[in-house]
Design an enzyme around this catalytic site. Structure first.
Site, short mmCIF file in Angstrom:
data_model
loop_
_atom_site.label_atom_id
_atom_site.label_comp_id
_atom_site.label_asym_id
_atom_site.label_seq_id
_atom_site.Cartn_x
_atom_site.Cartn_y
_atom_site.Cartn_z
CB SER A 109 -0.99 -0.09 1.29
OG SER A 109 -1.93 1.17 1.17
CB CYS A 110 1.72 3.93 -1.68
SG CYS A 110 1.05 4.14 -3.20
CE1 TYR A 111 -3.00 10.50 1.52
CE2 TYR A 111 -3.34 10.84 -0.95
CZ TYR A 111 -3.63 11.22 0.59
OH TYR A 111 -4.63 11.80 0.58
#
Length: 148
Positions: A109-111
């Site tokens: 996951s990231c932003y």
């Protein structure tokens, strides 16, 4: 003309359409099926002992926005060296969780999903067979958990 020059000259004359015919499968083409993790997948990580949730944002971003529950932070620039080179003992010491093996389910996951897609491709190239991308990322998580 050198052999390399002749080969380049020969390849340059091949019609563009033929370049696609014998192209080997790439990691990204292999990842197209079943490679996206949903909000529900991420939400259920707390109940799945063997799934690893890796947030690839920078530590400063986590301080600004928040942290996905049950995730570990491995910034994108470190994913390849951590998953590829770090020993299981070193991984355990650094992240307080066992290092995933090649069959361990991993969700990146990231932003908003772009960096995590890159991390997923890196993991697949390293041989991790169950790597997924939470394409909605923190933005999706925050939106869906605020409304609950």
């Amino acid at each position: 003309m050198s052999i390399g020059g002749r080969l380049f000259s020969l390849v340059a004359r091949v019609p563009r359409t033929l370049h696609h015919v014998n192209r080997p499968l790439t990691t990204s083409s292999l990842l197209r099926t079943n490679s996206i993790a949903s909000f529900e997948d991420v939400k259920s990580v707390k109940n799945l002992k063997d799934t690893v949730l890796i947030d690839v944002r920078e530590p400063s971003e986590l301080q600004e926005t928040g942290v996905l529950p049950h995730s570990i932070n491995i910034p994108l620039g470190e994913v390849e060296s951590v998953l590829g080179c770090l020993s299981p003992d070193e991984f355990q010491k650094r992240y307080n969780t066992p290092k995933p093996d090649f069959s361990t389910p991993i969700i990146f996951s990231c932003y908003m999903g772009k960096r995590s897609a890159s991390a997923q491709q890196t993991a697949a190239r390293l041989g991790f067979k169950n790597a997924k991308n939470y394409a909605g990322g923190w933005a999706d998580w925050e939106d869906k958990t605020k409304s609950v």
